[in-house]
Design a protein around this motif. Structure first.
Motif, mmCIF file in Angstrom:
data_model
loop_
_atom_site.group_PDB
_atom_site.id
_atom_site.type_symbol
_atom_site.label_atom_id
_atom_site.label_comp_id
_atom_site.label_asym_id
_atom_site.label_seq_id
_atom_site.Cartn_x
_atom_site.Cartn_y
_atom_site.Cartn_z
ATOM 1 N N VAL A 129 0.691 -1.209 -0.371
ATOM 2 C CA VAL A 129 -0.409 0.165 -0.137
ATOM 3 C C VAL A 129 1.060 1.192 -0.130
ATOM 4 O O VAL A 129 2.427 0.992 0.471
ATOM 5 C CB VAL A 129 -0.714 0.555 1.166
ATOM 6 N N PRO A 130 0.191 2.663 -0.279
ATOM 7 C CA PRO A 130 0.806 3.700 -0.527
ATOM 8 C C PRO A 130 1.366 4.256 1.123
ATOM 9 O O PRO A 130 0.825 3.664 1.934
ATOM 10 C CB PRO A 130 0.350 4.826 -1.226
ATOM 11 N N PRO A 131 2.482 4.693 0.815
ATOM 12 C CA PRO A 131 2.320 5.302 2.841
ATOM 13 C C PRO A 131 1.748 6.347 3.141
ATOM 14 O O PRO A 131 0.532 6.916 2.311
ATOM 15 C CB PRO A 131 4.428 6.182 2.153
ATOM 16 N N PHE A 132 1.079 5.807 4.409
ATOM 17 C CA PHE A 132 -0.158 6.416 5.212
ATOM 18 C C PHE A 132 0.480 6.794 6.585
ATOM 19 O O PHE A 132 1.644 6.568 6.793
ATOM 20 C CB PHE A 132 -0.981 6.031 5.261
ATOM 21 N N ARG A 133 -0.171 7.641 6.931
ATOM 22 C CA ARG A 133 -0.450 8.004 8.780
ATOM 23 C C ARG A 133 -1.640 8.315 9.320
ATOM 24 O O ARG A 133 -2.987 8.918 8.359
ATOM 25 C CB ARG A 133 0.538 9.693 8.716
ATOM 26 N N LEU A 134 -2.091 8.690 10.340
ATOM 27 C CA LEU A 134 -2.606 8.585 10.716
ATOM 28 C C LEU A 134 -3.296 10.716 10.765
ATOM 29 O O LEU A 134 -2.479 11.165 10.238
ATOM 30 C CB LEU A 134 -2.905 8.365 12.196
ATOM 31 N N ASP A 135 -4.556 10.727 10.201
ATOM 32 C CA ASP A 135 -5.031 11.634 10.273
ATOM 33 C C ASP A 135 -5.288 12.837 11.524
ATOM 34 O O ASP A 135 -5.635 12.540 12.313
ATOM 35 C CB ASP A 135 -6.241 12.090 9.468
ATOM 36 N N PRO A 136 -4.301 13.777 12.266
ATOM 37 C CA PRO A 136 -4.049 14.311 12.288
ATOM 38 C C PRO A 136 -5.833 15.409 13.162
ATOM 39 O O PRO A 136 -5.729 15.626 14.295
ATOM 40 C CB PRO A 136 -2.918 15.621 12.913
ATOM 41 N N GLN A 137 -6.052 15.258 12.029
ATOM 42 C CA GLN A 137 -7.249 16.304 11.995
ATOM 43 C C GLN A 137 -8.725 15.186 12.622
ATOM 44 O O GLN A 137 -9.699 15.947 12.772
ATOM 45 C CB GLN A 137 -7.701 16.940 11.014
ATOM 46 N N ALA A 138 -8.435 14.087 12.250
ATOM 47 C CA ALA A 138 -9.856 13.613 13.235
ATOM 48 C C ALA A 138 -9.190 11.793 13.488
ATOM 49 O O ALA A 138 -8.925 11.232 13.080
ATOM 50 C CB ALA A 138 -10.174 13.052 11.972
ATOM 51 N N PRO A 139 -8.918 11.878 14.548
ATOM 52 C CA PRO A 139 -8.563 11.067 15.552
ATOM 53 C C PRO A 139 -9.191 9.653 15.597
ATOM 54 O O PRO A 139 -10.473 9.706 15.454
ATOM 55 C CB PRO A 139 -8.695 10.818 17.322
ATOM 56 N N PRO A 140 -8.475 8.620 15.830
ATOM 57 C CA PRO A 140 -9.762 7.556 15.479
ATOM 58 C C PRO A 140 -10.214 7.163 17.110
ATOM 59 O O PRO A 140 -10.625 7.669 17.911
ATOM 60 C CB PRO A 140 -7.904 6.229 15.994
ATOM 61 N N ARG A 141 -11.602 6.595 16.504
ATOM 62 C CA ARG A 141 -12.554 6.282 17.124
ATOM 63 C C ARG A 141 -12.667 4.620 18.303
ATOM 64 O O ARG A 141 -12.590 3.676 17.342
ATOM 65 C CB ARG A 141 -14.297 6.825 17.194
ATOM 66 N N PHE A 142 -13.488 3.965 18.826
ATOM 67 C CA PHE A 142 -13.411 2.930 18.787
ATOM 68 C C PHE A 142 -14.455 2.114 19.868
ATOM 69 O O PHE A 142 -15.229 3.733 20.290
ATOM 70 C CB PHE A 142 -11.716 3.194 20.639
ATOM 71 N N SER A 143 -15.003 1.263 20.118
ATOM 72 C CA SER A 143 -15.711 1.235 20.866
ATOM 73 C C SER A 143 -15.575 -0.404 22.181
ATOM 74 O O SER A 143 -14.363 -1.198 21.392
ATOM 75 C CB SER A 143 -17.221 0.611 20.357
ATOM 76 N N GLY A 144 -15.938 -0.026 23.228
ATOM 77 C CA GLY A 144 -15.368 -0.796 23.849
ATOM 78 C C GLY A 144 -16.571 -2.093 24.345
ATOM 79 O O GLY A 144 -17.288 -2.228 23.522
ATOM 80 N N GLY A 145 -16.052 -3.064 25.239
ATOM 81 C CA GLY A 145 -16.869 -4.058 25.879
ATOM 82 C C GLY A 145 -16.395 -4.995 25.574
ATOM 83 O O GLY A 145 -15.357 -4.739 26.837
ATOM 84 N N PHE A 146 -17.396 -6.355 25.648
ATOM 85 C CA PHE A 146 -16.150 -7.279 25.987
ATOM 86 C C PHE A 146 -14.883 -7.798 24.717
ATOM 87 O O PHE A 146 -13.573 -7.641 25.516
ATOM 88 C CB PHE A 146 -16.801 -8.851 25.339
ATOM 89 N N ALA A 147 -14.703 -6.219 23.582
ATOM 90 C CA ALA A 147 -13.626 -6.721 22.794
ATOM 91 C C ALA A 147 -13.486 -4.930 22.296
ATOM 92 O O ALA A 147 -14.543 -4.881 21.856
ATOM 93 C CB ALA A 147 -13.500 -7.313 21.955
#
Length: 67
Positions: A38-56
């Motif tokens: 894949v081409p080089p990439f990085r995390l978008d500094p303007q849009a942080p990752p989102r997570f959901s919790g629970g069992f996993a």
């Protein structure tokens, strides 16, 4: 289900999945090969990752910036 002991099926305890180590190795090889292609990439500094919790823990959004 009425069991006094608490364990996570397919992870630890008496019901540990016999294919667990093979599955981990397959995922490691997949990511190594995919990242080579894949081409080089990085995390978008303007849009942080989102997570959901629970069992996993799960990533629900992972915005990337392609270089």
């Amino acid at each position: 289900m009425g069991r006094p002991e608490q364990h996570m099926t397919f992870n630890t305890g008496p019901h540990r999945c016999v294919g667990l180590n093979l599955a981990r190795l397959e995922m490691k090889v997949f990511y190594q090969e995919w990242l080579k292609r894949v081409p080089p990439f990085r995390l978008d500094p303007q849009a942080p990752p989102r997570f959901s919790g629970g069992f996993a823990l799960a990533i629900t959004s992972l915005p990337l910036v392609w270089a």
